[in-house]
Design a protein around this motif. Structure first.
Motif, PDB file in Angstrom:
ATOM      1  N   ARG A  61      35.735  30.763  41.060  1.00 36.48           N
ATOM      2  CA  ARG A  61      35.241  29.288  41.723  1.00 36.48           C
ATOM      3  C   ARG A  61      34.298  29.492  42.757  1.00 36.48           C
ATOM      4  NH1 ARG A  61      40.179  25.943  43.927  1.00 36.48           N
ATOM      5  NH2 ARG A  61      40.459  28.180  44.334  1.00 36.48           N
ATOM      6  N   PHE A  62      34.261  30.811  43.107  1.00 39.41           N
ATOM      7  CA  PHE A  62      33.302  31.129  44.270  1.00 39.41           C
ATOM      8  C   PHE A  62      32.220  31.785  43.971  1.00 39.41           C
ATOM      9  CE2 PHE A  62      37.871  30.876  45.381  1.00 39.41           C
ATOM     10  CZ  PHE A  62      38.004  29.684  46.070  1.00 39.41           C
ATOM     11  N   THR A  63      31.186  31.848  44.811  1.00 42.42           N
ATOM     12  CA  THR A  63      30.065  32.551  44.652  1.00 42.42           C
ATOM     13  C   THR A  63      30.261  34.136  44.884  1.00 42.42           C
ATOM     14  OG1 THR A  63      29.539  32.560  47.249  1.00 42.42           O
ATOM     15  CG2 THR A  63      28.622  30.850  45.793  1.00 42.42           C
ATOM     16  N   TYR A  64      29.432  34.926  44.253  1.00 41.75           N
ATOM     17  CA  TYR A  64      29.549  36.343  44.149  1.00 41.75           C
ATOM     18  C   TYR A  64      30.076  36.851  45.611  1.00 41.75           C
ATOM     19  CZ  TYR A  64      29.094  41.173  42.751  1.00 41.75           C
ATOM     20  OH  TYR A  64      29.164  42.334  42.560  1.00 41.75           O
ATOM     21  N   GLU A  65      29.225  36.700  46.625  1.00 45.20           N
ATOM     22  CA  GLU A  65      29.245  37.018  47.830  1.00 45.20           C
ATOM     23  C   GLU A  65      30.615  36.753  48.431  1.00 45.20           C
ATOM     24  OE1 GLU A  65      26.773  35.079  47.776  1.00 45.20           O
ATOM     25  OE2 GLU A  65      25.168  36.699  46.895  1.00 45.20           O
ATOM     26  N   TYR A  66      31.394  35.661  48.056  1.00 43.16           N
ATOM     27  CA  TYR A  66      32.512  35.340  48.743  1.00 43.16           C
ATOM     28  C   TYR A  66      33.722  35.333  47.678  1.00 43.16           C
ATOM     29  CZ  TYR A  66      29.319  33.746  52.214  1.00 43.16           C
ATOM     30  OH  TYR A  66      28.394  33.640  53.162  1.00 43.16           O
ATOM     31  N   TYR A  67      33.903  36.512  47.025  1.00 47.37           N
ATOM     32  CA  TYR A  67      34.887  36.432  45.714  1.00 47.37           C
ATOM     33  C   TYR A  67      36.372  36.517  46.554  1.00 47.37           C
ATOM     34  CZ  TYR A  67      35.056  41.054  47.594  1.00 47.37           C
ATOM     35  OH  TYR A  67      35.145  42.290  48.620  1.00 47.37           O
ATOM     36  N   PHE A  68      36.520  36.779  47.679  1.00 48.02           N
ATOM     37  CA  PHE A  68      37.627  36.833  48.461  1.00 48.02           C
ATOM     38  C   PHE A  68      38.234  35.388  49.090  1.00 48.02           C
ATOM     39  CE2 PHE A  68      34.301  37.876  51.372  1.00 48.02           C
ATOM     40  CZ  PHE A  68      34.382  36.773  52.462  1.00 48.02           C
ATOM     41  N   TRP A  69      37.323  34.433  49.059  1.00 49.02           N
ATOM     42  CA  TRP A  69      37.776  33.180  49.707  1.00 49.02           C
ATOM     43  C   TRP A  69      38.915  32.574  49.243  1.00 49.02           C
ATOM     44  CZ3 TRP A  69      34.668  32.030  53.606  1.00 49.02           C
ATOM     45  CH2 TRP A  69      34.807  30.667  54.208  1.00 49.02           C
ATOM     46  N   GLU A  70      39.878  32.805  48.380  1.00 51.31           N
ATOM     47  CA  GLU A  70      41.076  32.203  47.897  1.00 51.31           C
ATOM     48  C   GLU A  70      41.935  32.968  48.886  1.00 51.31           C
ATOM     49  OE1 GLU A  70      43.855  29.877  46.488  1.00 51.31           O
ATOM     50  OE2 GLU A  70      41.786  29.770  45.507  1.00 51.31           O
ATOM     51  N   ILE A  71      41.881  34.014  49.294  1.00 53.25           N
ATOM     52  CA  ILE A  71      42.503  34.801  50.122  1.00 53.25           C
ATOM     53  C   ILE A  71      42.570  34.194  51.351  1.00 53.25           C
ATOM     54  CG2 ILE A  71      42.991  37.062  51.407  1.00 53.25           C
ATOM     55  CD1 ILE A  71      41.930  37.232  47.873  1.00 53.25           C
ATOM     56  N   ALA A  72      41.233  33.871  51.779  1.00 51.73           N
ATOM     57  CA  ALA A  72      40.886  33.059  53.267  1.00 51.73           C
ATOM     58  C   ALA A  72      41.892  31.685  53.167  1.00 51.73           C
ATOM     59  CB  ALA A  72      39.702  32.970  53.313  1.00 51.73           C
TER      60      ALA A  72
END
Length: 141
Positions: A61-72
């Motif tokens: 669901r997130f852009t390539y740069e923010y692949y980790f946003w679900e962890i945030a």
């Protein structure tokens, strides 16, 4: 009462077990998921079918740069639980929860990590919808 004589009470045993699982769930799972995603990004396998099948629910669901946003997002939820557990009064709890919400909203607005639906269908690496939309409105005015 944690001790009765030289022995832990049943409450103390359950409280320590609860703290262990709280730490394990709140810290261990996000750290493990982040390390697996980071390894996939370093190895350039984020687009592979196998990685998408295993971890796609985390980063698709997130852009390539923010692949980790679900962890945030998981960390934000962990902060809410900590605030609720450590607050002494309802006013303090509400104040800290509002601070976490305001901070998270500002960070999310600044970075804009979500892909729009059109970019997901087009498999775009970066969603430009908001930027393009505001640019079009500015040129019309």
């Amino acid at each position: 009462v944690w001790f009765r004589g030289n022995e832990f009470t049943k409450y103390a045993e359950m409280a320590m077990l609860g703290m262990f699982f709280f730490i394990f769930y709140g810290v261990g799972i996000p750290v493990t998921l982040f390390s697996m995603l980071y390894k996939a990004k370093i190895n350039h396998t984020m687009g592979s079918v196998m990685t998408k099948e295993k971890f796609g629910w985390i980063y698709i669901r997130f852009t390539y740069e923010y692949y980790f946003w679900e962890i945030a997002i998981m960390c934000r939820k962990f902060l809410f639980v900590l605030v609720i557990l450590l607050s002494k009064t309802p006013r303090e709890m509400l104040s800290w929860c509002m601070a976490v919400v305001c901070f998270a909203t500002c960070v999310q607005y600044y970075y804009r990590p979500f892909n729009c639906f059109d970019c997901l269908l087009g498999r775009s690496r970066r969603c430009t919808w908001w930027w393009a939309s505001s640019r079009q409105r500015a040129t019309r005015a």
